[in-house]
Scaffold this active site. Structure first.
Site, PDB file in Angstrom:
ATOM      1  N   CYS A 122       0.817  -1.224   0.000  1.00  0.00           N
ATOM      2  CA  CYS A 122       0.000   0.000   0.000  1.00  0.00           C
ATOM      3  C   CYS A 122       0.844   1.264   0.000  1.00  0.00           C
ATOM      4  O   CYS A 122       0.322   2.367  -0.163  1.00  0.00           O
ATOM      5  CB  CYS A 122      -0.943   0.002   1.193  1.00  0.00           C
ATOM      6  N   HIS A 181      -2.740   7.110   3.788  1.00  0.00           N
ATOM      7  CA  HIS A 181      -3.283   5.845   3.287  1.00  0.00           C
ATOM      8  C   HIS A 181      -4.595   5.545   4.015  1.00  0.00           C
ATOM      9  O   HIS A 181      -4.678   5.680   5.239  1.00  0.00           O
ATOM     10  CB  HIS A 181      -2.257   4.732   3.531  1.00  0.00           C
ATOM     11  N   ASN A 227     -10.224   0.485   1.432  1.00  0.00           N
ATOM     12  CA  ASN A 227      -8.772   0.562   1.258  1.00  0.00           C
ATOM     13  C   ASN A 227      -8.437   0.102  -0.158  1.00  0.00           C
ATOM     14  O   ASN A 227      -8.603  -1.073  -0.480  1.00  0.00           O
ATOM     15  CB  ASN A 227      -8.110  -0.337   2.314  1.00  0.00           C
TER      16      ASN A 227
END
Ligand code: ACO
Length: 316
Positions: free
Chosen positions: A109, A243, A273
């Site tokens: 990520c 994030h 996400n």
């Protein structure tokens, strides 16, 4: 390096928490209170990650008033990719009619921060003038849709930053504390008749509580480092674009930094996400609705599989 333009694209299909409660022992109430997520977009039918990536690139090029011929390199961050090979960057290039070099990277990520740092280095070295950083993610193909503790968290998306020579990226700090145990996914095992090793087809595994603690401590550390690099205080920052893993992680970082909710934009509510695509998608949406304007000071911070982390200060 400067970010000249941003772009994003989302799949058509919206999957709500209520849709998930039809197939899993979960509820809208649990997902919202534990994660902040209400719905996510999932690639389906004829849609592909490379198609989504190409769509996001088109938005960035249109905003910049440029064409694909003005781009010297396509760098694609993706944790799964569309195929093992060719790279997703090549598949995106094909859709755009690009002939420049193409490369995929995987930093979990944190991929957007890693890719920005690479683009910055390539431009600074004089190898290229313009790099398309494309974060194209289809986590829905990796998630275990029978595991309620992980599959509810993720969504698919693509986000793009068109990077060129300039002074606006002030600092980037990256790290990797490499350990696959808390967060990993195996690829499918193949069928080699000479390998008696049992194929591990586990899909995504995550130790949620361990990642939660890691995320909060490392984000705070990284944000502190990049602010120090630039001699800035938290109050000098216009927005902290983090994030989007869990609303509670964002709130934990924000309250420790004593900042208002307005300075911590989110899109996790409707996107979940989306791995490395979270930050560029959110930045592009902020341009669209006027929250992000030229001259603003941003802190970016991400963490993910590796375990990797990264943060940056960017004057947009
Ligand atoms: N619906 C209902 N109940 C659930 C669900 C669900 N979807 N998921 C878990 N539960 C249950 C558990 O089974 C457990 O039940 P039990 O007490 O009977 O055993 C209970 O809820 C509590 O579970 P916890 O794991 O303690 O829940 P927690 O509040 O920690 O939330 C979560 C779990 C959302 C995964 C959280 O730990 C988290 O967000 N962690 C970080 C995730 C993250 O940041 N990922 C980013 C990295 S991803 C990447 O890089 C690819």
């Amino acid at each position: 390096m400067n970010i000249r333009a941003l772009g994003h694209a989302l799949p058509q299909k919206i999957v709500t928490n209520r849709d998930l409660a039809q197939i899993l022992d979960t509820s809208d109430e649990w997902i919202q209170t534990h994660t902040g997520i209400r719905s996510r977009r999932i690639l389906s039918g004829e849609e592909t990650i490379s198609g989504l990536g190409a769509q996001a690139v088109q938005m960035a090029l249109t905003r910049a008033g440029l064409t694909i011929a003005d781009v010297d390199y396509i760098l694609c961050s993706t944790v799964r990719g569309e195929m093992f090979f060719p790279s997703t960057a090549c598949l995106i290039a094909q859709k755009l009619g690009a002939t420049c070099p193409c490369l995929d990277i995987n930093a979990g990520c944190t991929g957007f921060l890693y890719a920005l740092d690479l683009a910055d280095a390539m431009i600074a070295a004089g190898k290229v003038d313009r790099v398309l950083v494309v974060c194209a993610e289809q986590i829905s193909k990796v998630t275990d849709w029978t595991d309620r503790s992980t599959c509810v968290l993720f969504g698919d998306a693509a986000g793009v930053a068109l990077c060129e020579r300039g002074e606006n990226l002030k600092t980037v700090r990256l790290s990797a504390e490499s350990d696959p145990e808390p967060l990993h996914a195996w690829p499918s095992g193949g069928n080699c008749p000479f390998d008696d090793h049992i194929a591990k087809e586990h899909l995504l595994y995550m130790n949620g509580q361990e990642i939660f603690k890691f995320a909060v401590t490392r984000s705070l550390r990284d944000i502190g480092m990049v602010l120090d690099d630039c001699g800035l205080t938290v109050d000098a920052v216009d927005s902290f674009v983090l994030h989007q893993a869990n609303r509670r992680i964002l709130d934990a970082v924000r309250t420790r930094l004593k900042q208002s909710a307005e300075k911590f934009p989110i899109n996790i509510t409707t996107h979940g996400n989306t791995s490395s695509a979270c930050i560029p998608v959110l930045l592009s949406e902020m341009v669209e609705d006027g929250r992000l304007r030229r001259g603003q000071t941003l802190v970016l911070s991400a963490f993910g599989a590796g375990l990797t982390t990264g943060a940056a200060v960017l004057q947009y």
